[in-house]
Write a protein that holds these residues in place. Structure first.
Motif, PDB file in Angstrom:
ATOM      1  N   ILE A 119     -78.807  32.443  27.656  1.00  0.00           N
ATOM      2  CA  ILE A 119     -78.789  31.324  27.653  1.00  0.00           C
ATOM      3  C   ILE A 119     -79.130  30.537  28.732  1.00  0.00           C
ATOM      4  N   GLY A 120     -79.346  31.069  29.644  1.00  0.00           N
ATOM      5  CA  GLY A 120     -79.974  30.498  31.051  1.00  0.00           C
ATOM      6  C   GLY A 120     -79.028  29.905  32.028  1.00  0.00           C
ATOM      7  N   LYS A 121     -77.874  30.212  31.711  1.00  0.00           N
ATOM      8  CA  LYS A 121     -76.660  29.998  32.834  1.00  0.00           C
ATOM      9  C   LYS A 121     -75.306  30.586  32.698  1.00  0.00           C
ATOM     10  N   THR A 122     -74.613  30.735  33.599  1.00  0.00           N
ATOM     11  CA  THR A 122     -73.295  31.602  33.458  1.00  0.00           C
ATOM     12  C   THR A 122     -72.223  30.565  32.844  1.00  0.00           C
ATOM     13  N   ILE A 123     -71.190  31.273  32.390  1.00  0.00           N
ATOM     14  CA  ILE A 123     -70.271  30.390  31.716  1.00  0.00           C
ATOM     15  C   ILE A 123     -68.877  30.247  32.584  1.00  0.00           C
ATOM     16  N   THR A 124     -68.786  28.940  32.877  1.00  0.00           N
ATOM     17  CA  THR A 124     -67.800  28.653  33.845  1.00  0.00           C
ATOM     18  C   THR A 124     -66.624  27.748  33.685  1.00  0.00           C
ATOM     19  N   LYS A 125     -66.954  27.049  32.491  1.00  0.00           N
ATOM     20  CA  LYS A 125     -66.014  25.881  31.811  1.00  0.00           C
ATOM     21  C   LYS A 125     -65.727  26.277  30.568  1.00  0.00           C
ATOM     22  N   VAL A 126     -64.607  25.756  29.982  1.00  0.00           N
ATOM     23  CA  VAL A 126     -64.304  26.130  28.448  1.00  0.00           C
ATOM     24  C   VAL A 126     -65.711  25.366  27.719  1.00  0.00           C
ATOM     25  N   SER A 127     -65.979  24.516  28.123  1.00  0.00           N
ATOM     26  CA  SER A 127     -66.956  23.454  27.274  1.00  0.00           C
ATOM     27  C   SER A 127     -68.242  24.415  27.300  1.00  0.00           C
ATOM     28  N   ASP A 128     -68.409  25.227  27.904  1.00  0.00           N
ATOM     29  CA  ASP A 128     -69.874  26.020  27.975  1.00  0.00           C
ATOM     30  C   ASP A 128     -69.905  27.070  26.801  1.00  0.00           C
ATOM     31  N   LEU A 129     -68.573  27.478  26.361  1.00  0.00           N
ATOM     32  CA  LEU A 129     -68.418  28.069  24.995  1.00  0.00           C
ATOM     33  C   LEU A 129     -69.180  27.466  23.716  1.00  0.00           C
ATOM     34  N   HIS A 130     -69.493  26.161  23.967  1.00  0.00           N
ATOM     35  CA  HIS A 130     -70.114  25.536  22.847  1.00  0.00           C
ATOM     36  C   HIS A 130     -71.441  26.002  22.488  1.00  0.00           C
ATOM     37  N   HIS A 149     -61.589  22.778  17.167  1.00  0.00           N
ATOM     38  CA  HIS A 149     -62.138  23.146  15.922  1.00  0.00           C
ATOM     39  C   HIS A 149     -63.796  22.577  16.046  1.00  0.00           C
ATOM     40  N   SER A 150     -64.009  21.880  16.982  1.00  0.00           N
ATOM     41  CA  SER A 150     -65.555  21.754  17.591  1.00  0.00           C
ATOM     42  C   SER A 150     -66.234  22.925  17.987  1.00  0.00           C
ATOM     43  N   PHE A 151     -65.976  24.114  18.138  1.00  0.00           N
ATOM     44  CA  PHE A 151     -66.533  25.204  18.611  1.00  0.00           C
ATOM     45  C   PHE A 151     -66.796  25.809  17.345  1.00  0.00           C
ATOM     46  N   THR A 152     -67.872  25.675  16.710  1.00  0.00           N
ATOM     47  CA  THR A 152     -68.275  26.163  15.307  1.00  0.00           C
ATOM     48  C   THR A 152     -69.138  27.211  15.390  1.00  0.00           C
ATOM     49  N   ARG A 153     -69.855  27.743  16.295  1.00  0.00           N
ATOM     50  CA  ARG A 153     -70.695  28.681  16.181  1.00  0.00           C
ATOM     51  C   ARG A 153     -69.843  30.023  16.124  1.00  0.00           C
ATOM     52  N   GLY A 154     -69.603  30.712  15.196  1.00  0.00           N
ATOM     53  CA  GLY A 154     -68.847  32.041  15.053  1.00  0.00           C
ATOM     54  C   GLY A 154     -69.456  33.043  14.056  1.00  0.00           C
ATOM     55  N   LEU A 155     -69.231  34.159  14.413  1.00  0.00           N
ATOM     56  CA  LEU A 155     -69.724  35.422  13.793  1.00  0.00           C
ATOM     57  C   LEU A 155     -68.330  36.223  13.689  1.00  0.00           C
ATOM     58  N   TYR A 156     -68.194  36.449  12.260  1.00  0.00           N
ATOM     59  CA  TYR A 156     -66.889  37.092  11.674  1.00  0.00           C
ATOM     60  C   TYR A 156     -67.025  38.777  11.280  1.00  0.00           C
ATOM     61  N   CYS A 157     -66.488  39.511  11.811  1.00  0.00           N
ATOM     62  CA  CYS A 157     -66.286  40.995  11.370  1.00  0.00           C
ATOM     63  C   CYS A 157     -64.781  41.376  11.231  1.00  0.00           C
ATOM     64  N   ASN A 210     -73.432  43.827  23.471  1.00  0.00           N
ATOM     65  CA  ASN A 210     -74.882  44.124  23.222  1.00  0.00           C
ATOM     66  C   ASN A 210     -75.521  42.622  23.457  1.00  0.00           C
ATOM     67  N   GLY A 211     -74.680  41.647  23.879  1.00  0.00           N
ATOM     68  CA  GLY A 211     -75.050  40.251  24.101  1.00  0.00           C
ATOM     69  C   GLY A 211     -75.191  39.303  23.046  1.00  0.00           C
ATOM     70  N   THR A 212     -74.441  39.572  21.879  1.00  0.00           N
ATOM     71  CA  THR A 212     -74.530  38.578  20.835  1.00  0.00           C
ATOM     72  C   THR A 212     -73.571  37.468  20.976  1.00  0.00           C
ATOM     73  N   GLY A 213     -72.275  37.684  21.562  1.00  0.00           N
ATOM     74  CA  GLY A 213     -71.401  36.598  22.024  1.00  0.00           C
ATOM     75  C   GLY A 213     -70.541  36.727  22.785  1.00  0.00           C
ATOM     76  N   VAL A 214     -69.356  36.007  22.665  1.00  0.00           N
ATOM     77  CA  VAL A 214     -68.155  36.237  23.399  1.00  0.00           C
ATOM     78  C   VAL A 214     -67.040  36.614  22.478  1.00  0.00           C
ATOM     79  N   ALA A 215     -66.257  37.584  23.107  1.00  0.00           N
ATOM     80  CA  ALA A 215     -65.124  37.895  22.034  1.00  0.00           C
ATOM     81  C   ALA A 215     -63.822  38.187  22.709  1.00  0.00           C
ATOM     82  N   LEU A 216     -62.739  37.904  22.127  1.00  0.00           N
ATOM     83  CA  LEU A 216     -61.458  37.937  22.636  1.00  0.00           C
ATOM     84  C   LEU A 216     -60.946  39.283  22.519  1.00  0.00           C
TER      85      LEU A 216
END
Length: 314
Positions: free
Chosen positions: A179-190, A216-224, A236-242
């Motif tokens: 994504i070309g940057k680090t994630i430091t703010k909650v808004s970066d999760l967009h 609810h505005s964080f709409t980019r999701g992958l469900y398993c 594997n760098g697909t996204g961010v998990a809890l």
């Protein structure tokens, strides 16, 4: 006066399972019988006894007063028989077969990363791992040890807490390159995919408590359907998990994962280990429990259980 010396003893195991589940179909599934075979065995037992053990209740059954008394006696007797058989089978030997049940998320997230140490140090114990749905593990009759997530207090089982569970976002360092940057703010999760193993409720709760203006505005999701897969996707760098630190500790230690935020939320439960009193009498169970609880700092709980008989939840 009836002669009870010729009671159909094979039906007692079927009766115990039906009484425990309050369901003929669940008893049939546990014993690998048909529903009709369970019904036939129970009718045969009731005929031999001369009184009813169950009444119908909706789609299930409930014990009669006589059935309640008989169920306690039969359950205790079967446990004692099993305990004696196990003890006699292990005279003069340590180890033996050990059947462990746990959900896939714990199997992949923790057990698979640590079990090699146990197998190396205890070669006489033959481990059999069974993957099962978390909510059903405490009901499985033919296992020695169950590991599951919940709030504790399962009927007719001894259990102790392994670890409370708090969950926090984790991701791979390679995600930052993508994504070309680090994630430091909650808004970066967009800018990333949020990995879900539920319907998205946990992420929305984390975002709300972390101060997001519109979760609810964080709409980019992958469900398993399994948290273990969500962890693999994050690695594997697909996204961010809890994920809890219990399941991600090994990958955090090796640098496969990192935590971009220090903030976590309570998962409203914890990882527990459960077993029956009969299982605790087995050497293989005890050596595994000492190893497992040692990893979580809870060895004293096993010593307390072995010190007295009053260890079962009613």
């Amino acid at each position: 006066m009836k002669d009870f010396r010729n009671l159909p003893l094979p039906t007692l195991r079927t009766f115990e399972a039906a009484a425990r589940h309050q369901s003929l179909s669940k008893a049939a599934a546990e014993l690998h019988l048909t529903d009709s075979a369970v019904s036939h065995q129970l009718r045969k037992l009731e005929s031999a006894l001369g009184y009813d053990l169950f009444n119908k209740a909706g789609r299930g059954v409930v014990l009669t007063e006589a059935g309640q008394v008989f169920a306690k006696t039969v359950a205790t007797a079967l446990q004692n028989i099993l305990a004696s058989a196990l003890l006699l089978s292990e005279v003069g030997q340590e180890g033996g077969r050990l059947d462990i049940a746990c959900p896939p998320m714990f199997a992949g997230g923790w057990l698979a990363k640590h079990l090699k140490g146990f197998c190396r140090d205890h070669p006489s114990v033959e481990c059999h791992i069974r993957l099962a749905e978390n909510q059903k593990i405490h009901e499985i009759a033919d296992i020695d040890v169950g590991i599951l997530f919940g709030s504790g207090g399962w009927p007719h089982k001894w259990s102790t807490l392994l670890a409370h569970v708090n969950i926090t976002p984790v991701c791979s360092p390679r995600l930052f390159n993508q994504i070309g940057k680090t994630i430091t703010k909650v808004s970066d999760l967009h800018d990333v995919i949020l990995l879900h193993w539920d319907d998205g409720s946990e992420w929305r709760r984390w975002l709300t408590e972390a101060g997001a203006q519109d979760p609810h505005s964080f709409t980019r999701g992958l469900y398993c359907s399994d948290l273990g897969m969500a962890i693999d996707l994050a690695i594997n760098g697909t996204g961010v998990a809890l994920v809890s630190d219990t399941l991600s500790s090994s990958d955090l230690a090796t640098g496969n994962l990192l935590t971009p935020f220090p903030f976590s939320i309570d998962a409203f439960g914890g990882w527990h280990v459960v077993c029956s009193q009969a299982s605790l009498q087995r050497s293989s169970t005890r050596v595994f429990m000492r190893w497992l609880l040692g990893h979580f700092g809870g060895s004293a709980a096993l010593d307390t259980a072995l010190a007295g008989p009053g260890m079962m939840n009613p």
